[in-house]
Design an enzyme around this catalytic site. Structure first.
Site, PDB file in Angstrom:
ATOM      1  CG  HIS A 186      48.976  77.217 139.766  1.00 14.37           C
ATOM      2  ND1 HIS A 186      49.270  75.805 139.755  1.00 14.37           N
ATOM      3  CD2 HIS A 186      48.491  77.659 140.885  1.00 14.37           C
ATOM      4  CE1 HIS A 186      48.891  75.512 140.934  1.00 14.37           C
ATOM      5  NE2 HIS A 186      48.182  76.535 141.668  1.00 14.37           N
ATOM      6  NE  ARG A 239      52.694  76.541 144.590  1.00 11.53           N
ATOM      7  CZ  ARG A 239      51.454  76.785 144.976  1.00 11.53           C
ATOM      8  NH1 ARG A 239      51.358  77.124 146.409  1.00 11.53           N
ATOM      9  NH2 ARG A 239      50.478  76.597 144.170  1.00 11.53           N
ATOM     10  CE  LYS A 266      72.970  71.812 156.162  1.00 12.13           C
ATOM     11  NZ  LYS A 266      73.470  70.346 156.130  1.00 12.13           N
ATOM     12  NE  ARG A 321      43.928  76.230 148.594  1.00 14.35           N
ATOM     13  CZ  ARG A 321      43.213  76.816 149.540  1.00 14.35           C
ATOM     14  NH1 ARG A 321      41.898  76.417 149.709  1.00 14.35           N
ATOM     15  NH2 ARG A 321      43.835  77.256 150.432  1.00 14.35           N
ATOM     16  CB  THR A 322      49.013  73.208 144.828  1.00 12.05           C
ATOM     17  OG1 THR A 322      47.883  74.554 144.609  1.00 12.05           O
ATOM     18  CG2 THR A 322      49.719  72.752 143.646  1.00 12.05           C
TER      19      THR A 322
HETATM   20  C1  NCD Z   1      47.026  80.092 144.097  1.00 16.65           C
HETATM   21  C2  NCD Z   1      48.568  80.092 143.930  1.00 16.65           C
HETATM   22  O1  NCD Z   1      49.320  79.560 144.836  1.00 16.65           O
HETATM   23  O2  NCD Z   1      49.098  80.351 143.137  1.00 16.65           O
HETATM   24  N1  NCD Z   1      46.646  79.033 145.112  1.00 16.65           N
HETATM   25  C3  NCD Z   1      46.586  77.668 144.805  1.00 16.65           C
HETATM   26  O3  NCD Z   1      47.380  77.091 144.132  1.00 16.65           O
HETATM   27  N2  NCD Z   1      45.421  77.350 145.158  1.00 16.65           N
HETATM   28  C4  NCD Z   1      46.580  81.431 144.654  1.00 16.65           C
HETATM   29  C5  NCD Z   1      47.152  82.187 145.613  1.00 16.65           C
HETATM   30  O4  NCD Z   1      47.985  81.963 146.178  1.00 16.65           O
HETATM   31  O5  NCD Z   1      46.456  83.310 145.932  1.00 16.65           O
END
Ligand code: NCD
Length: 320
Positions: free
Chosen positions: A142, A114, A92, A64-65
């Site tokens: 986050h 990320r 690499k 989703r992110t």
């Molecule tokens: C979370 C994350 O990646 O920090 N998910 C997200 O971004 N919707 C939480 C998770 O991975 O459990």
């Protein structure tokens, strides 16, 4: 169009909730409200990021992110590129900073990053000219998740201040929990952490929260129940006896939920592990669960963040 004249967002990057003021948060949520309405129309395309290039760098898996950052950038008119570390020169042996310098030389305007290591996104931000958005760094922060959670709550309950929120489950490994604790503290909501002792971070008593190890005590009279996944990929060794036993004591079911306020909202950032931290029926309860609202709000919040950061790219004060 989006809400009112745009207030200035006084940050070059969005690295964490910890650097935001109540005003910054309120302004981003107001801006995001406008995008929720726009996203419900057939014609969703805007021009706020026209001519801009956004690169999504996800060194950790995401559904989703990553998708919502891609949609957010595209709906604002940016050219969006997804860099996949699995097929990039990272494989690499290139360092994060070399990858960043390489991408920087292509003059992107926004990098959405990320990374599995806490602090890696800040390190990268210091090495590039683009505006950097932290899409989750290790168990650190986050920020857009906390903002979308706040938008979901504000739209449902009309406010954040004065509410009591229980964040339950694997707090120790959760950047979602950390960013949310910061945001709720800034906006005047009360936070309770509910988890077995092994899953509460060691410094939790410094967060200005109440800590509970019993679900019924922790959920008593709360307005919001936010469930978290067991982040086994960040655990070395085992932190819970078994998933079955974990569900028995810490899984959200109707029985435990009964002590919360009758109209308490159920939240989960996803991905959910049904039957581990949350009962399937509770997760799908159309009257209580706002889990899919959170996903919808995610796109709007990310549009707001991208717009706010992109505005500053033209600002000489940001001397790029
Ligand atoms: C979370 C994350 O990646 O920090 N998910 C997200 O971004 N919707 C939480 C998770 O991975 O459990």
């Amino acid at each position: 169009m989006t809400a009112g004249p745009a207030p200035r967002f006084p940050h070059r990057h969005l690295l964490g909730v910890g650097e935001l003021s109540p005003r910054d948060i309120g302004d981003l949520l107001d801006l995001a409200d406008g995008y929720v309405a726009l996203n419900r129309r057939a014609e969703k395309k805007q021009e706020k990021l026209r001519g801009r290039t956004q690169i999504n760098m996800f060194f950790e898996s995401s559904t989703r992110t990553r998708t919502s950052f891609e949609l957010a950038g595209k709906r604002l008119g940016a050219d969006v590129i997804n860099m996949s570390p699995a097929t990039s020169a990272i494989k690499k042996g290139e360092t994060l900073i070399d990858t960043a310098a390489t991408l920087n030389a292509m003059r992107p305007d926004v990098l959405v990053v990320r990374h599995p290591d806490s602090g890696a996104v800040k390190l990268l931000a210091n090495a590039v000219n683009a505006a950097v958005v932290n899409a989750g760094d290790g168990s650190h922060e986050h920020p857009t998740q906390a903002l979308l959670d706040a938008l979901t709550i504000r739209r449902r309950l009309g406010r954040l201040s004065g509410l009591t929120v229980a964040i339950c489950g694997d707090i120790a490994h959760s950047r979602v929990a950390r960013s949310n604790i910061l945001l709720f503290n800034i906006m005047g909501a009360r936070v309770r952490l509910v988890a077995p002792p092994t899953l509460v971070p060691t410094a939790a008593d410094r967060y200005g929260v109440e800590i509970h190890h019993d679900m019924r005590a922790g959920l008593k009279d709360v307005d919001i129940v936010m469930m978290l996944r067991l982040q086994t990929e960040r655990m070395q060794g085992s932190f819970v006896p078994s998933e079955r036993e974990y569900f028995q004591f810490y899984g959200l079911d109707y029985d435990k939920l009964a002590v919360a306020k009758p109209d308490a909202l159920i939240m989960h950032p996803g991905p959910m592990n049904r039957g581990t931290e949350i009962d399937s029926e509770v997760a799908d309860d159309i009257n209580r669960s706002v889990i899919l609202d959170q996903v919808e709000m995610g796109v709007a919040v990310r549009q707001a963040c991208l717009e706010a950061l992109a505005r500053n790219l033209d600002d000489p004060e940001h001397n790029r």
